[in-house]
Design a protein around this motif. Structure first.
Motif, PDB file in Angstrom:
ATOM      1  N   GLU A  63       0.756  -1.226   0.128  1.00 27.27           N
ATOM      2  CA  GLU A  63      -0.032  -0.101  -0.093  1.00 27.27           C
ATOM      3  C   GLU A  63       0.879   1.269  -0.123  1.00 27.27           C
ATOM      4  O   GLU A  63       0.460   2.290  -0.795  1.00 27.27           O
ATOM      5  CB  GLU A  63      -1.107  -0.330   1.264  1.00 27.27           C
ATOM      6  N   ASP A  64       2.008   1.175   0.951  1.00 23.91           N
ATOM      7  CA  ASP A  64       2.652   2.542   0.865  1.00 23.91           C
ATOM      8  C   ASP A  64       3.481   2.859  -0.550  1.00 23.91           C
ATOM      9  O   ASP A  64       3.490   3.849  -0.986  1.00 23.91           O
ATOM     10  CB  ASP A  64       3.642   2.423   1.807  1.00 23.91           C
ATOM     11  N   LYS A  65       4.056   1.614  -1.080  1.00 30.27           N
ATOM     12  CA  LYS A  65       4.747   1.762  -2.387  1.00 30.27           C
ATOM     13  C   LYS A  65       3.823   2.266  -3.346  1.00 30.27           C
ATOM     14  O   LYS A  65       4.082   2.968  -4.406  1.00 30.27           O
ATOM     15  CB  LYS A  65       5.418   0.524  -2.664  1.00 30.27           C
ATOM     16  N   GLN A  66       2.623   1.817  -3.438  1.00 37.34           N
ATOM     17  CA  GLN A  66       1.555   1.821  -4.354  1.00 37.34           C
ATOM     18  C   GLN A  66       1.313   3.599  -4.348  1.00 37.34           C
ATOM     19  O   GLN A  66       1.146   4.277  -5.394  1.00 37.34           O
ATOM     20  CB  GLN A  66       0.378   1.199  -4.182  1.00 37.34           C
ATOM     21  N   GLN A  67       0.971   3.795  -2.704  1.00 41.26           N
ATOM     22  CA  GLN A  67       0.579   5.483  -2.809  1.00 41.26           C
ATOM     23  C   GLN A  67       1.909   6.100  -3.259  1.00 41.26           C
ATOM     24  O   GLN A  67       1.571   7.291  -3.738  1.00 41.26           O
ATOM     25  CB  GLN A  67       0.396   5.511  -1.220  1.00 41.26           C
ATOM     26  N   ASP A  68       3.025   5.698  -2.981  1.00 41.14           N
ATOM     27  CA  ASP A  68       4.171   6.641  -3.269  1.00 41.14           C
ATOM     28  C   ASP A  68       4.249   6.835  -4.794  1.00 41.14           C
ATOM     29  O   ASP A  68       4.459   7.875  -5.292  1.00 41.14           O
ATOM     30  CB  ASP A  68       5.587   6.040  -2.770  1.00 41.14           C
ATOM     31  N   ILE A  69       3.900   5.661  -5.552  1.00 46.62           N
ATOM     32  CA  ILE A  69       4.065   5.886  -7.053  1.00 46.62           C
ATOM     33  C   ILE A  69       3.109   6.892  -7.527  1.00 46.62           C
ATOM     34  O   ILE A  69       3.113   7.651  -8.401  1.00 46.62           O
ATOM     35  CB  ILE A  69       3.979   4.498  -7.774  1.00 46.62           C
ATOM     36  N   LYS A  70       1.848   6.629  -6.920  1.00 48.13           N
ATOM     37  CA  LYS A  70       0.559   7.418  -7.285  1.00 48.13           C
ATOM     38  C   LYS A  70       0.805   8.904  -6.951  1.00 48.13           C
ATOM     39  O   LYS A  70       0.755   9.757  -7.893  1.00 48.13           O
ATOM     40  CB  LYS A  70      -0.679   6.922  -6.818  1.00 48.13           C
ATOM     41  N   LYS A  71       1.555   9.168  -5.761  1.00 51.65           N
ATOM     42  CA  LYS A  71       1.682  10.659  -5.327  1.00 51.65           C
ATOM     43  C   LYS A  71       2.695  11.080  -6.150  1.00 51.65           C
ATOM     44  O   LYS A  71       2.532  12.102  -6.732  1.00 51.65           O
ATOM     45  CB  LYS A  71       2.207  10.343  -3.969  1.00 51.65           C
ATOM     46  N   GLU A 105       1.625   3.227 -15.022  1.00 59.47           N
ATOM     47  CA  GLU A 105       0.638   2.261 -14.914  1.00 59.47           C
ATOM     48  C   GLU A 105       1.305   0.851 -14.730  1.00 59.47           C
ATOM     49  O   GLU A 105       0.775  -0.106 -14.388  1.00 59.47           O
ATOM     50  CB  GLU A 105      -0.575   2.164 -15.774  1.00 59.47           C
ATOM     51  N   ASP A 106       2.215   0.585 -15.936  1.00 56.58           N
ATOM     52  CA  ASP A 106       2.888  -0.616 -15.845  1.00 56.58           C
ATOM     53  C   ASP A 106       3.621  -1.090 -14.546  1.00 56.58           C
ATOM     54  O   ASP A 106       3.618  -2.092 -14.050  1.00 56.58           O
ATOM     55  CB  ASP A 106       3.847  -0.939 -17.084  1.00 56.58           C
ATOM     56  N   GLU A 107       4.178   0.103 -14.049  1.00 58.25           N
ATOM     57  CA  GLU A 107       5.129  -0.245 -12.440  1.00 58.25           C
ATOM     58  C   GLU A 107       3.899  -0.657 -11.670  1.00 58.25           C
ATOM     59  O   GLU A 107       4.468  -1.431 -10.679  1.00 58.25           O
ATOM     60  CB  GLU A 107       5.537   1.144 -12.463  1.00 58.25           C
ATOM     61  N   LEU A 108       2.793   0.044 -11.485  1.00 61.27           N
ATOM     62  CA  LEU A 108       1.944  -0.235 -10.418  1.00 61.27           C
ATOM     63  C   LEU A 108       1.446  -1.727 -10.757  1.00 61.27           C
ATOM     64  O   LEU A 108       1.112  -2.472  -9.763  1.00 61.27           O
ATOM     65  CB  LEU A 108       0.727   0.668 -10.860  1.00 61.27           C
ATOM     66  N   TYR A 109       1.223  -2.177 -12.055  1.00 63.00           N
ATOM     67  CA  TYR A 109       0.790  -3.359 -12.444  1.00 63.00           C
ATOM     68  C   TYR A 109       1.772  -4.575 -11.984  1.00 63.00           C
ATOM     69  O   TYR A 109       1.555  -5.524 -11.106  1.00 63.00           O
ATOM     70  CB  TYR A 109       0.442  -3.698 -13.941  1.00 63.00           C
ATOM     71  N   GLN A 110       3.011  -4.245 -11.906  1.00 67.62           N
ATOM     72  CA  GLN A 110       4.303  -5.315 -11.673  1.00 67.62           C
ATOM     73  C   GLN A 110       4.331  -5.287 -10.133  1.00 67.62           C
ATOM     74  O   GLN A 110       4.688  -6.147  -9.593  1.00 67.62           O
ATOM     75  CB  GLN A 110       5.302  -4.566 -12.247  1.00 67.62           C
ATOM     76  N   LEU A 111       4.191  -4.130  -9.629  1.00 63.46           N
ATOM     77  CA  LEU A 111       4.097  -3.969  -7.988  1.00 63.46           C
ATOM     78  C   LEU A 111       2.897  -4.994  -7.564  1.00 63.46           C
ATOM     79  O   LEU A 111       3.276  -5.826  -6.714  1.00 63.46           O
ATOM     80  CB  LEU A 111       3.868  -2.680  -7.585  1.00 63.46           C
ATOM     81  N   LYS A 112       1.823  -4.791  -8.045  1.00 62.10           N
ATOM     82  CA  LYS A 112       0.465  -5.691  -7.760  1.00 62.10           C
ATOM     83  C   LYS A 112       0.997  -7.405  -8.113  1.00 62.10           C
ATOM     84  O   LYS A 112       0.720  -8.068  -7.204  1.00 62.10           O
ATOM     85  CB  LYS A 112      -0.897  -5.458  -8.527  1.00 62.10           C
ATOM     86  N   LYS A 113       1.680  -7.431  -9.026  1.00 61.59           N
ATOM     87  CA  LYS A 113       2.073  -8.994  -9.438  1.00 61.59           C
ATOM     88  C   LYS A 113       2.921  -9.676  -8.377  1.00 61.59           C
ATOM     89  O   LYS A 113       2.944 -10.524  -8.081  1.00 61.59           O
ATOM     90  CB  LYS A 113       2.636  -8.841 -11.035  1.00 61.59           C
ATOM     91  N   LYS A 114       3.875  -8.545  -8.019  1.00 63.58           N
ATOM     92  CA  LYS A 114       4.771  -9.142  -7.207  1.00 63.58           C
ATOM     93  C   LYS A 114       4.145  -9.230  -5.763  1.00 63.58           C
ATOM     94  O   LYS A 114       4.594 -10.196  -5.031  1.00 63.58           O
ATOM     95  CB  LYS A 114       5.890  -8.093  -6.893  1.00 63.58           C
ATOM     96  N   PHE A 115       3.462  -8.442  -5.455  1.00 61.61           N
ATOM     97  CA  PHE A 115       2.505  -8.584  -4.086  1.00 61.61           C
ATOM     98  C   PHE A 115       1.642  -9.980  -4.064  1.00 61.61           C
ATOM     99  O   PHE A 115       1.915 -10.458  -2.990  1.00 61.61           O
ATOM    100  CB  PHE A 115       1.739  -7.133  -3.827  1.00 61.61           C
ATOM    101  N   VAL A 116       0.992 -10.186  -5.090  1.00 65.02           N
ATOM    102  CA  VAL A 116       0.354 -11.436  -5.125  1.00 65.02           C
ATOM    103  C   VAL A 116       1.286 -12.384  -5.042  1.00 65.02           C
ATOM    104  O   VAL A 116       1.157 -13.518  -4.169  1.00 65.02           O
ATOM    105  CB  VAL A 116      -0.544 -11.412  -6.389  1.00 65.02           C
ATOM    106  N   ALA A 117       2.410 -12.499  -5.915  1.00 65.08           N
ATOM    107  CA  ALA A 117       3.355 -13.592  -5.749  1.00 65.08           C
ATOM    108  C   ALA A 117       3.868 -13.885  -4.203  1.00 65.08           C
ATOM    109  O   ALA A 117       4.144 -14.983  -3.883  1.00 65.08           O
ATOM    110  CB  ALA A 117       4.614 -13.425  -6.618  1.00 65.08           C
ATOM    111  N   ASN A 118       4.146 -12.780  -3.664  1.00 65.78           N
ATOM    112  CA  ASN A 118       4.700 -12.713  -2.097  1.00 65.78           C
ATOM    113  C   ASN A 118       3.507 -13.164  -1.270  1.00 65.78           C
ATOM    114  O   ASN A 118       3.755 -14.077  -0.269  1.00 65.78           O
ATOM    115  CB  ASN A 118       5.022 -11.456  -1.746  1.00 65.78           C
ATOM    116  N   LEU A 119       2.269 -13.096  -1.319  1.00 64.45           N
ATOM    117  CA  LEU A 119       1.123 -13.350  -0.484  1.00 64.45           C
ATOM    118  C   LEU A 119       0.928 -14.736  -0.998  1.00 64.45           C
ATOM    119  O   LEU A 119       0.455 -15.627   0.094  1.00 64.45           O
ATOM    120  CB  LEU A 119      -0.071 -12.783  -0.981  1.00 64.45           C
TER     121      LEU A 119
END
Length: 152
Positions: A63-71, A105-119
């Motif tokens: 969440e923090d990384k996602q917010q940083d990217i968006k911000k 947007e691709d960076e956010l997508y890759q972040l989400k993929k990595k998050f799901v892989a970690n989960l």
């Protein structure tokens, strides 16, 4: 199951302590929403104590990384693209800005993929799917509360 009953009480005390501290109005609201989201997700996923201790650090970091990217990136693009500014862009500048936005947007997508892989090593695939549904459900409820509040 006892932890599910304890979480809302802890969230209530946590939110009360935040309100008691000095701070900005929006910061308090943001923290309150975050606490409610934590309680909502914990309840929807029925996390065990062991899962919760592993899940929440991953979720919070995501969440923090996602917010940083968006911000940092998306907000910067949007600030440069108000109605007057867009009309003054050349086609080349618009293309460059669009490419930067797509990259973000691709960076956010890759972040989400990595998050799901970690989960996958922490919670079951069913709970990962429930997480997505819980996040959407929480956002819907939050938006509905906002709409209801504005009507009154």
């Amino acid at each position: 199951m006892k932890i599910n009953k304890l979480i809302p009480i802890l969230i209530l005390f946590f939110s009360m302590s935040i309100q008691a501290q000095d701070g900005g109005f929006f910061k308090e609201k943001k923290e309150k929403i975050k606490a409610l989201k934590i309680a909502y997700i914990t309840n929807e996923l029925a996390l065990t104590p062991d899962e919760a201790t592993k899940f929440w650090p991953l979720f919070n970091a995501f969440e923090d990384k996602q917010q940083d990217i968006k911000k940092q990136k998306l907000k910067g693009y949007l600030d440069r693209t108000n109605d007057d500014a867009i009309d003054k862009l050349s086609e080349k500048e618009a293309g460059t800005l669009l490419a930067q936005m797509e990259s973000t947007e691709d960076e956010l997508y890759q972040l989400k993929k990595k998050f799901v892989a970690n989960l996958k090593g922490v919670i079951s695939p069913i709970k990962i799917l429930k997480l997505k549904k819980a996040e959407e459900g929480f956002n819907r409820k939050l938006l509905q509360q906002y709409r209801d509040k504005r009507k009154n």
